[in-house]
Design an enzyme around this catalytic site. Structure first.
Site, PDB file in Angstrom:
ATOM      1  N   TYR A 159      -2.281   5.692   3.733  1.00  0.00           N
ATOM      2  CA  TYR A 159      -1.443   4.820   4.567  1.00  0.00           C
ATOM      3  C   TYR A 159      -0.032   5.386   4.699  1.00  0.00           C
ATOM      4  O   TYR A 159       0.668   5.119   5.666  1.00  0.00           O
ATOM      5  CB  TYR A 159      -1.430   3.396   3.993  1.00  0.00           C
ATOM      6  CG  TYR A 159      -1.037   2.348   4.992  1.00  0.00           C
ATOM      7  CD1 TYR A 159      -1.696   2.233   6.222  1.00  0.00           C
ATOM      8  CD2 TYR A 159      -0.027   1.444   4.723  1.00  0.00           C
ATOM      9  CE1 TYR A 159      -1.345   1.262   7.137  1.00  0.00           C
ATOM     10  CE2 TYR A 159       0.332   0.456   5.631  1.00  0.00           C
ATOM     11  CZ  TYR A 159      -0.335   0.378   6.836  1.00  0.00           C
ATOM     12  OH  TYR A 159       0.015  -0.596   7.751  1.00  0.00           O
ATOM     13  N   LYS A 166       5.871  -1.166   6.578  1.00  0.00           N
ATOM     14  CA  LYS A 166       5.330  -2.532   6.596  1.00  0.00           C
ATOM     15  C   LYS A 166       5.960  -3.401   5.513  1.00  0.00           C
ATOM     16  O   LYS A 166       6.096  -4.624   5.690  1.00  0.00           O
ATOM     17  CB  LYS A 166       3.810  -2.494   6.425  1.00  0.00           C
ATOM     18  CG  LYS A 166       3.062  -1.900   7.611  1.00  0.00           C
ATOM     19  CD  LYS A 166       3.171  -2.748   8.867  1.00  0.00           C
ATOM     20  CE  LYS A 166       2.209  -2.259   9.946  1.00  0.00           C
ATOM     21  NZ  LYS A 166       2.275  -3.073  11.164  1.00  0.00           N
TER      22      LYS A 166
END
Length: 258
Positions: A159, A166
């Site tokens: 990720y 995020k």
């Protein structure tokens, strides 16, 4: 799943981030319409428009607007069009994210400053800018949503740069919830489990992430875009009028598993 009644009747929702029928944003728009809301959609550019236009027609969208948040003035133009068409806005969904492929797939350690800043601007700060423009239109209160992922809270292999980005988005939701609460505007980060969307396809070994989610989630199956839309619809409804500032997981319980 049949809706018990049209709990969003008369509400007006702007959904940003529809790319195709597999988009989380499309799932939100579809559920909102089924529950009685009017919707306005955006499309990224002329290349994306032919994929979004049929969906806008299907949903009877009041507006279909071009919006690339990285282009100066487009965000302001979109909200000016919303204000001209509607006397108020009730719901805002931010479902966009971007990082340059080489920065996304190269690991955080090797992410360039330019790539990091671009990912932060498109994926996080654009939500703050949208909230600034949307809040004056939410004259009767409202609800704002931004799409996150479990990689904001825990390390998810591959990720990479999107994890810190995020995490910043989730923190922004909490601070906006605090700042906008007195205007009866509620703000939530929504954290879906792995979904087969165009954006997710840019992650390395994403198929392995999907199969792992099925194997480990207590419910034992993947969520879909309609699950995410239904969650947002509930949170935008009067039934959730005292809820704000949360990161809400829609992942079949995957986040509780070590």
């Amino acid at each position: 799943m049949n809706a018990p009644h049209r709990i969003l009747e008369g509400r007006r929702a702007l959904i940003v981030g529809v790319a195709n029928e597999h988009s989380i944003a499309y799932g939100c728009a579809k559920v909102f319409r089924e529950l009685g809301a009017e919707v306005a959609l955006t499309y990224l550019n002329e290349k994306a428009r032919p994929h979004v236009e049929p969906l806008a027609r299907e949903l009877g969208a009041a507006l279909l607007l071009p919006l690339d948040v990285s282009q100066p003035g487009q965000l302001e133009s979109a909200f000016a069009a919303i204000a001209e068409r509607w006397d108020r806005l009730d719901i805002l969904v931010h479902s966009i994210a971007f990082a340059p492929k080489e920065d996304l797939q190269g690991g955080l350690l090797h992410c360039s400053a330019e790539g990091f800043l671009q990912a932060m601007d498109v994926s996080c700060h654009s939500f703050v800018r949208m909230a600034r423009l949307a809040a004056p239109l939410m004259t009767e209160g409202g609800a704002m949503f931004a799409m996150s992922y479990h990689g904001a809270d825990k390390v998810v292999p591959n990720y990479n740069v999107m994890g810190p980005v995020k995490a910043a988005l989730e923190a922004s939701c909490r601070y906006l919830a605090y700042e906008l609460g007195q205007q009866d505007i509620r703000v939530h980060a929504i954290s879906p489990g792995p979904l087969q969307t165009r954006a997710a396809s840019g992650l390395k070994d994403f198929d392995l992430l999907l199969s792992d989610a099925v194997a480990r989630a207590p419910i034992g199956e993947l969520v879909d875009i309609m699950d995410v839309g239904s969650t947002c619809a509930y949170l935008a409804s009067p039934y959730a009028r005292r809820l704000t500032g949360s990161t809400v997981y829609v992942d079949g319980g995957l986040n509780i598993i070590a």
